[in-house]
Design a protein around this motif. Structure first.
Motif, mmCIF file in Angstrom:
data_model
loop_
_atom_site.group_PDB
_atom_site.id
_atom_site.type_symbol
_atom_site.label_atom_id
_atom_site.label_comp_id
_atom_site.label_asym_id
_atom_site.label_seq_id
_atom_site.Cartn_x
_atom_site.Cartn_y
_atom_site.Cartn_z
ATOM 1 N N PRO A 103 0.715 -1.147 0.051
ATOM 2 C CA PRO A 103 -0.133 0.077 -0.023
ATOM 3 C C PRO A 103 0.821 1.325 -0.021
ATOM 4 C CG PRO A 103 -0.963 -1.561 1.670
ATOM 5 C CD PRO A 103 0.564 -2.073 1.046
ATOM 6 N N SER A 104 1.964 1.213 0.472
ATOM 7 C CA SER A 104 2.768 2.365 0.726
ATOM 8 C C SER A 104 3.352 2.882 -0.916
ATOM 9 C CB SER A 104 4.233 1.999 1.232
ATOM 10 O OG SER A 104 5.003 1.262 0.576
ATOM 11 N N LYS A 105 3.026 2.448 -1.806
ATOM 12 C CA LYS A 105 2.913 2.774 -3.205
ATOM 13 C C LYS A 105 1.714 3.249 -3.863
ATOM 14 C CE LYS A 105 6.956 -0.331 -4.079
ATOM 15 N NZ LYS A 105 7.353 -1.273 -5.064
ATOM 16 N N GLN A 106 0.800 3.516 -3.056
ATOM 17 C CA GLN A 106 -0.543 3.877 -3.590
ATOM 18 C C GLN A 106 -0.780 5.242 -3.278
ATOM 19 O OE1 GLN A 106 -2.313 1.801 -5.449
ATOM 20 N NE2 GLN A 106 -0.391 0.936 -5.380
ATOM 21 N N GLY A 107 0.243 6.239 -2.798
ATOM 22 C CA GLY A 107 0.028 7.642 -2.923
ATOM 23 C C GLY A 107 -1.387 8.187 -2.098
ATOM 24 N N ASN A 108 -2.269 8.706 -2.904
ATOM 25 C CA ASN A 108 -3.511 9.543 -2.379
ATOM 26 C C ASN A 108 -4.558 8.235 -1.971
ATOM 27 O OD1 ASN A 108 -3.100 12.161 -2.259
ATOM 28 N ND2 ASN A 108 -3.475 12.342 -4.441
ATOM 29 N N TYR A 109 -4.251 7.080 -2.394
ATOM 30 C CA TYR A 109 -5.253 5.851 -2.266
ATOM 31 C C TYR A 109 -4.642 5.048 -1.134
ATOM 32 C CZ TYR A 109 -6.279 7.939 -6.679
ATOM 33 O OH TYR A 109 -6.550 8.971 -7.657
ATOM 34 N N MET A 115 -4.939 0.602 3.008
ATOM 35 C CA MET A 115 -4.467 0.408 4.473
ATOM 36 C C MET A 115 -5.588 -0.193 5.311
ATOM 37 S SD MET A 115 -1.092 0.201 4.944
ATOM 38 C CE MET A 115 -1.399 0.256 6.701
ATOM 39 N N PHE A 116 -6.915 0.349 5.042
ATOM 40 C CA PHE A 116 -7.985 -0.089 5.831
ATOM 41 C C PHE A 116 -8.105 -1.488 5.825
ATOM 42 C CE2 PHE A 116 -12.185 -1.080 6.683
ATOM 43 C CZ PHE A 116 -12.538 -0.462 7.717
ATOM 44 N N LYS A 117 -8.015 -2.051 4.360
ATOM 45 C CA LYS A 117 -8.521 -3.583 4.231
ATOM 46 C C LYS A 117 -7.310 -4.224 4.854
ATOM 47 C CE LYS A 117 -9.660 -4.815 0.020
ATOM 48 N NZ LYS A 117 -9.286 -5.149 -1.240
ATOM 49 N N ALA A 118 -5.859 -3.898 4.624
ATOM 50 C CA ALA A 118 -4.684 -4.586 5.223
ATOM 51 C C ALA A 118 -4.757 -4.676 6.822
ATOM 52 C CB ALA A 118 -3.507 -4.087 4.820
ATOM 53 N N ALA A 119 -5.251 -3.409 7.325
ATOM 54 C CA ALA A 119 -5.176 -3.542 8.853
ATOM 55 C C ALA A 119 -6.476 -4.304 9.498
ATOM 56 C CB ALA A 119 -5.402 -1.969 9.441
ATOM 57 N N ALA A 159 -15.168 0.721 1.566
ATOM 58 C CA ALA A 159 -14.171 1.724 1.957
ATOM 59 C C ALA A 159 -13.514 2.109 0.427
ATOM 60 C CB ALA A 159 -12.951 1.462 3.044
ATOM 61 N N TYR A 160 -13.265 3.527 0.421
ATOM 62 C CA TYR A 160 -12.414 4.103 -0.818
ATOM 63 C C TYR A 160 -12.170 5.383 -0.484
ATOM 64 C CZ TYR A 160 -16.727 6.829 -2.077
ATOM 65 O OH TYR A 160 -17.569 7.817 -1.878
ATOM 66 N N CYS A 161 -11.117 5.697 -1.292
ATOM 67 C CA CYS A 161 -10.443 7.181 -1.339
ATOM 68 C C CYS A 161 -10.444 7.852 -2.672
ATOM 69 C CB CYS A 161 -8.772 7.142 -0.855
ATOM 70 S SG CYS A 161 -8.964 7.382 1.017
ATOM 71 N N HIS A 162 -10.698 6.839 -3.824
ATOM 72 C CA HIS A 162 -10.866 7.567 -5.126
ATOM 73 C C HIS A 162 -12.119 8.118 -5.313
ATOM 74 C CE1 HIS A 162 -10.190 7.805 -9.597
ATOM 75 N NE2 HIS A 162 -9.082 7.306 -9.429
ATOM 76 N N VAL A 189 -4.499 9.942 3.949
ATOM 77 C CA VAL A 189 -3.180 9.957 4.376
ATOM 78 C C VAL A 189 -2.079 9.609 3.336
ATOM 79 C CG1 VAL A 189 -1.364 8.921 6.001
ATOM 80 C CG2 VAL A 189 -3.632 9.483 6.974
ATOM 81 N N TRP A 190 -1.069 10.289 3.153
ATOM 82 C CA TRP A 190 -0.089 9.878 2.386
ATOM 83 C C TRP A 190 1.095 9.373 2.796
ATOM 84 C CZ3 TRP A 190 0.113 11.234 -3.127
ATOM 85 C CH2 TRP A 190 1.181 10.965 -3.841
ATOM 86 N N PRO A 191 1.535 8.088 2.162
ATOM 87 C CA PRO A 191 2.497 7.271 3.031
ATOM 88 C C PRO A 191 3.933 8.153 3.263
ATOM 89 C CG PRO A 191 2.187 6.361 0.797
ATOM 90 C CD PRO A 191 1.043 7.669 0.993
ATOM 91 N N ARG A 192 4.300 8.464 4.476
ATOM 92 C CA ARG A 192 5.528 9.117 4.682
ATOM 93 C C ARG A 192 6.218 8.674 5.706
ATOM 94 N NH1 ARG A 192 5.104 13.431 1.602
ATOM 95 N NH2 ARG A 192 3.198 14.335 1.029
ATOM 96 N N GLN A 193 7.492 8.524 5.920
ATOM 97 C CA GLN A 193 8.258 8.084 6.814
ATOM 98 C C GLN A 193 8.002 8.914 8.251
ATOM 99 O OE1 GLN A 193 10.729 5.563 6.784
ATOM 100 N NE2 GLN A 193 9.916 5.425 4.864
#
Length: 431
Positions: A128-134, A139-143, A210-213, A255-259
């Protein structure tokens, strides 16, 4: 005798308003937490008055929060986090009950064979960390699949998750159009309602996706019962949109994936008043902001990419602007919180995530889009102590806007399913 009865009746009539007054007073004093609608947020933004967050040490023990302290996550305790919450004690008690009790059943499509042509639509994304705005959508599904609330026993479930991914469908060669996606979602709802008994037991009221698109807004448009009854968990939580029903649907934090930012820049190292960088072509509001303020020396306003690293704009600024684009939501809100910059929300009709738990006025500045010409005056008018309190509270709420593959207490996953928990047991009128 008749005279005595009449006297008693008169006393009852006189005492009734007093009893009602006492009941209303009890509710206002504090048994129920104060909740503030986004509509009220917008109106207070019109006539901005910096919130007074001062008080006794007993009331605001969150003053002890320090961003320069060791990087170990801050554990939320009832005595030191009253600041950014409507009613921490009520929320914490209900949250603990949710952790013990809530169960969610995921439809078995999430375990499809990888060779299936629909595998990418239903299986959790491998990265999911490569999915940017989505990122939040995946992450909701994975979690969920790694959480304590998932159950394989549908008879124990409070809710049923339909695990299709709108973002994955958008990238699927056979499903990428809006029409194809809405056809697929309608067909999926029809299939599970015929193959499983759970949908029909509630008319879909305990089902969600759930969706962000942004294209997900119309995903349920061809299935009337799905639209009216099932719950959307969506980043595009605008109560101005006809397909979003604010009392039924749930806002998902984008959320955007960030360190992980190990140590936040302290207030005295934030020497710029405000920061914004982003496209303007899809938003009159953004274009207006840029036209008015791009040349002001107190602001860093960029129509596109900034002239320095994006993260640096958040680190060195006191306030970071979230301005409505094509949708009311962007990841700039969570970016600002992530870097310890006070979010300034300029996005009318935004149904803010977790607004019934978090008091957004205590860690952000909420303005009406019409306030853009007064933006500098408004920000400069905020007292220093108020800014420090906002900054302190941003530090406290950061963990609520963070995702983890295996979810952690009070993170974005558990804050989102808490919104579902509040909707348990609801029934819908048949259409």
């Amino acid at each position: 005798m008749a005279r005595q009865c009449l006297c008693r009746l008169r006393w009852r009539v006189l005492l009734l308003p007093l009893s009602l007054f006492l009941v209303v007073g009890v509710f206002r004093v504090g048994i129920w937490p104060k909740t503030i609608s986004v509509l009220e947020f917008s109106e207070t933004g019109r006539k901005f008055q910096a919130p007074e967050l001062g008080g006794s040490p007993e009331r605001h023990r969150a003053d002890n929060f320090s961003v320069s302290s060791p990087t170990k996550p801050v554990e939320i305790q009832s005595e030191d986090v009253l600041g950014p919450y409507h009613n921490w004690e009520l929320f914490a008690a209900d949250y603990e009950e949710m952790i013990k009790t809530l169960r969610i059943f995921v439809y078995p499509d999430v375990y499809l064979n990888k060779s299936s042509p629909l595998a990418t639509v239903f299986l959790p994304h491998p990265d999911p960390s490569k999915q940017g705005n989505y990122f939040s959508e995946h992450m909701f599904k994975a979690a969920l699949l790694r959480s304590s609330v998932q159950t394989r026993r549908p008879e124990d479930a409070h809710f049923f998750f339909m695990p299709f991914s709108i973002n994955a469908m958008r990238n699927h060669r056979d499903l990428h159009s809006a029409a194809a996606i809405s056809d697929f979602v309608a067909g999926y709802a029809a299939r599970i309602s015929s193959e499983f008994e759970f949908w029909n037991a509630s008319g879909g009221a305990d089902h969600f996706y759930a969706y962000c698109h942004s294209i997900g807004r119309t995903a349920a448009s061809k299935h009337r019962v799905l639209h009216h009854n099932a719950i959307q968990v969506t980043c595009s939580s605008s109560y101005f949109q006809r397909m979003y029903i604010s009392h039924k649907d749930v806002g998902l934090s984008q959320v955007w994936p960030r360190q992980q930012e190990q140590t936040l820049n302290p207030p005295n190292a934030r020497y710029r008043l405000a920061f914004y960088a982003g496209r303007a072509q899809n938003s009159h509001t953004r274009q207006w902001l840029i036209d008015l303020w791009k040349n002001d020396s107190a602001f860093d306003i960029f129509p596109g990419s900034s002239s320095f690293p994006y993260a640096e704009g958040f680190r060195r600024s006191k306030y970071c602007l979230h301005v409505k684009g094509y949708e009311v939501n962007t990841a700039r809100v969570s970016d600002a919180i992530h870097y310890g910059c006070i979010p300034v929300l300029i996005s009318n009709h935004y149904d803010l995530p977790f607004a019934n738990v978090l008091d957004w006025t205590k860690f952000s500045v909420i303005l009406n889009e019409g306030d853009i010409p007064m933006l500098k005056k408004i920000l400069l008018s905020i007292p220093e102590q108020t800014y420090l309190n906002l900054y302190k509270n941003v530090g406290i709420v950061r963990k609520h806007f963070a995702w983890h593959m295996t979810p952690k207490n009070y993170d974005s996953f558990y804050m989102t399913v808490y919104q579902l928990w509040l909707r348990r047991g609801l029934t819908r009128v048949a259409w």
